[in-house]
Design a protein around this motif. Structure first.
Motif, PDB file in Angstrom:
ATOM      1  N   SER A   8       0.848  -1.190   0.000  1.00  0.00           N
ATOM      2  CA  SER A   8       0.000   0.000   0.000  1.00  0.00           C
ATOM      3  C   SER A   8       0.880   1.236   0.000  1.00  0.00           C
ATOM      4  CB  SER A   8      -0.898   0.014   1.242  1.00  0.00           C
ATOM      5  OG  SER A   8      -1.497   1.284   1.404  1.00  0.00           O
ATOM      6  N   HIS A  10      -0.289   4.503  -0.286  1.00  0.00           N
ATOM      7  CA  HIS A  10      -0.943   5.746   0.134  1.00  0.00           C
ATOM      8  C   HIS A  10      -0.160   6.352   1.289  1.00  0.00           C
ATOM      9  CE1 HIS A  10      -3.965   8.652   1.286  1.00  0.00           C
ATOM     10  NE2 HIS A  10      -4.727   8.279   0.262  1.00  0.00           N
ATOM     11  N   LEU A  13      -3.178   6.442   4.673  1.00  0.00           N
ATOM     12  CA  LEU A  13      -4.308   5.570   4.366  1.00  0.00           C
ATOM     13  C   LEU A  13      -5.459   5.734   5.350  1.00  0.00           C
ATOM     14  CD1 LEU A  13      -5.154   3.279   2.372  1.00  0.00           C
ATOM     15  CD2 LEU A  13      -4.417   1.694   4.156  1.00  0.00           C
ATOM     16  N   SER A  17      -7.655   8.571   3.184  1.00  0.00           N
ATOM     17  CA  SER A  17      -8.007   7.774   2.008  1.00  0.00           C
ATOM     18  C   SER A  17      -9.472   7.399   2.052  1.00  0.00           C
ATOM     19  CB  SER A  17      -7.173   6.488   1.952  1.00  0.00           C
ATOM     20  OG  SER A  17      -7.602   5.685   0.875  1.00  0.00           O
ATOM     21  N   ASN A  20      -8.698   3.714  -1.543  1.00  0.00           N
ATOM     22  CA  ASN A  20      -7.659   2.728  -1.250  1.00  0.00           C
ATOM     23  C   ASN A  20      -7.901   2.042   0.091  1.00  0.00           C
ATOM     24  OD1 ASN A  20      -5.032   2.811  -3.249  1.00  0.00           O
ATOM     25  ND2 ASN A  20      -6.381   4.576  -3.403  1.00  0.00           N
ATOM     26  N   PHE A  67      -2.205   1.774  -4.927  1.00  0.00           N
ATOM     27  CA  PHE A  67      -1.952   3.184  -4.665  1.00  0.00           C
ATOM     28  C   PHE A  67      -2.941   4.080  -5.413  1.00  0.00           C
ATOM     29  CE2 PHE A  67       0.429   1.820  -8.323  1.00  0.00           C
ATOM     30  CZ  PHE A  67       0.353   2.856  -9.233  1.00  0.00           C
ATOM     31  N   PRO A  75       2.361   7.810  -5.229  1.00  0.00           N
ATOM     32  CA  PRO A  75       2.625   8.710  -4.106  1.00  0.00           C
ATOM     33  C   PRO A  75       4.118   8.737  -3.755  1.00  0.00           C
ATOM     34  CG  PRO A  75       0.729   7.321  -3.639  1.00  0.00           C
ATOM     35  CD  PRO A  75       1.374   6.779  -4.879  1.00  0.00           C
TER      36      PRO A  75
END
Length: 188
Positions: A8, A10, A13, A17, A20, A67, A75
């Motif tokens: 992951s 992000h 998250l 988010s 995601n 992502f 990212p």
């Protein structure tokens, strides 16, 4: 299913988010034997433990990069993870064979709707153009590029609209199901 690593990328998250987070929650619930690597939880300071990350990658048969597209790319935290971990002599070069033969699947989202990503459109190019850096990385590292799963139109800007949220949630659940289906195909 083969050994699956889901990374992951992000940068926040849990705090920022929508899409995601839903996709990864579904994947965790439905893929209990997969390894999940939440970069924002592991490395909030962007100091990547290269030894740990290499072990995760070496143990995987299939690597999924999950992502959101930020400014037409991955990212910054995922880019930093890749820059630190994928180095000459380990991932590529005459002695860099650690990733050879492993499968790479991209799983990504955009806030803008998919129909904006067309030649000459608002986003100027098809969404496929944002995958070329990953295709080249896979080629350089001997990974088998297995394409991508993509969902557009899951923007944080739509969060205040309850009807749009329902549509986005359904799209995210469908996205996760598509990833799972693809992983089953790749595990054969």
């Amino acid at each position: 299913m083969k050994n699956v690593l889901i990374v992951s990328g992000h940068t926040n998250l849990q705090g920022d988010s929508f899409a995601n987070k839903i996709i990864l929650e579904d994947l965790q619930a439905k893929l209990p034997n997969a390894t999940f690597d939440f970069l924002d939880q592991e490395y909030p300071n962007f100091k990547i433990d290269v030894t740990v990350e290499r072990k995760k990658l070496e143990a995987a048969d299939i690597i999924v990069l999950q992502f959101p597209i930020f400014w037409y790319s991955m990212p910054s935290l995922m880019a930093k993870w890749m820059e630190d971990t994928f180095v000459h002599g380990w991932s590529h070069g005459s002695t860099g064979k650690a990733l050879h033969g492993k499968k790479l699947l991209l799983s990504f989202t955009t806030g803008a709707p998919a129909d904006m990503y067309v030649e000459g459109g608002i986003q100027m190019y098809p969404v496929e153009t944002m995958t070329t850096r990953f295709q080249q990385m896979a080629n350089l590292c001997g990974l088998v590029y297995e394409g991508y799963i993509y969902t557009g139109g899951v923007s944080y800007a739509s969060r205040p609209d309850a009807e749009k949220v329902k549509i986005m949630e359904a799209a995210c659940h469908e996205h996760a199901d598509c990833v799972i289906t693809r992983l089953k195909e790749l595990s054969k």
